[in-house]
Design an enzyme around this catalytic site. Structure first.
Site: not given
Ligand code: NAP
Length: 293
Positions: A54, A98, A121
């Site tokens: 990422k 994460q 997200d």
């Protein structure tokens, strides 16, 4: 005729190029690059490699990556304090924690602590609710990537029957909502472990998306001729012939389905690259909305 292979890297590159153009336009307008903060708790090797990927994608797109590493024994309060600090930081546009956390029971509270406007997200209940209602929202990256892939590949969705296997909050459930939204217009069936006779549903489907996290969930004989197969699964299976001692396989029996499917995504190189590209797009979108440009 063998199936058309849907090369996720190719489609992802186009999404990423558009995100890079939008990031450059944002920077020209505001005098700063969009910024994505990624919080990594602990040292799970798979999580670390996702976070590294990422960060690399951010740099390639002109997005400022910020990585915050916390030890595996970080307390819930310590994680929440980091998230709240990022919420308050005007230079941060996107926040991603994460998953999984070393303590999965904390995930709900940590996700809910993220400012929904920075929730790139798309997991916050506010964004999940807005998606369900068909309102503008930051949308989970894997499902939106799949819908964009189908459109970019010219695979019709309007009026077709799409079967989604898996009802997780990050893939299957939001995907079933997206596929049935106005403009996408598929008739959607959501299957899970309690579905009776899974094959009876998949054999009827024009599009089968499998997101079960189990190899061999979609086998030969389970799809109709010409169906599109989107394989989201990423499973490590032991393979001593590989340097790492394992190889990655999806949830579908790729080789067996090649002869029947009309189109299919490989693993790796299918859905995975799309997820990261859509994260870049969400970050720029969050930055633009926050800046009102
Ligand atoms: P998850 O939270 O474990 O959910 C799996 C879902 O599949 C559950 O709803 C489960 O049903 C259902 N399921 C499992 N086995 C099944 C079977 N034999 N028949 C029917 N349904 C079955 O998994 P996830 O987070 O959605 O991830 C799924 C897979 O996608 C994993 O391999 C993950 O690594 C991968 N993934 C890939 C990407 C990417 O970017 N490529 C992104 C996210 C996830 P129940 O609800 O009844 O238990």
């Amino acid at each position: 005729m063998p199936a058309r292979i849907l090369d996720g890297k190719l489609f992802a590159a186009a999404v990423q190029r558009r995100a890079a153009d939008a990031a450059a336009a944002f920077a020209a307008h505001t005098g700063r690059a969009p910024c994505l903060a990624v919080v990594l708790v602990g040292d799970n090797p798979a999580s670390r490699s996702y976070v590294t990927a990422k960060g690399r994608a951010c740099t390639a797109c002109g997005i400022e990556p910020r990585q915050l590493d916390l030890p595996a024994d970080a307390s819930k309060d310590a994680i929440l304090a980091v998230v709240r600090g990022l919420n308050a930081d005007g230079a941060v546009d996107g926040i991603l924690v994460q998953l999984p956390l070393p303590e999965p029971a904390w995930e709900e509270e940590v996700i809910e602590a993220i400012d929904p406007a920075k929730d790139v997200d798309g997991f916050h209940p506010v964004n999940a609710g807005r998606l369900l209602l068909g309102l503008p929202a930051l949308t989970p990256c894997t499902p939106v990537g799949i819908v964009h892939l189908l459109a970019a590949a010219g695979i019709p969705t309007a009026g077709v029957h799409a079967v989604v296997i898996g009802r997780s909050r990050i893939v299957g459930r939001p995907l079933s909502v997206l596929l049935s939204q106005r403009g996408v217009d598929a008739t959607t069936t959501l299957c899970h472990t309690k579905t009776r006779d899974l094959a009876a549903f998949t054999r009827e489907a024009d599009i089968v998306v499998v997101a079960a996290g189990r190899p061999h969930t979609l086998r030969a004989g389970m799809i109709k001729e010409g169906a599109t197969v989107i394989d989201v699964g990423v499973n490590r299976v032991p393979d001593q012939s590989r340097p790492k001692g394992y190889r990655l396989v999806g949830d579908a029996d790729y080789d067996e389905l090649l002869g029947t499917a009309g189109a299919i995504t490989p693993v790796p190189g299918g859905v995975g690259p799309l997820t990261i590209a859509e994260l870049m797009a969400n970050t720029v979108e969050a930055a633009r909305r926050r800046a009102g440009c």
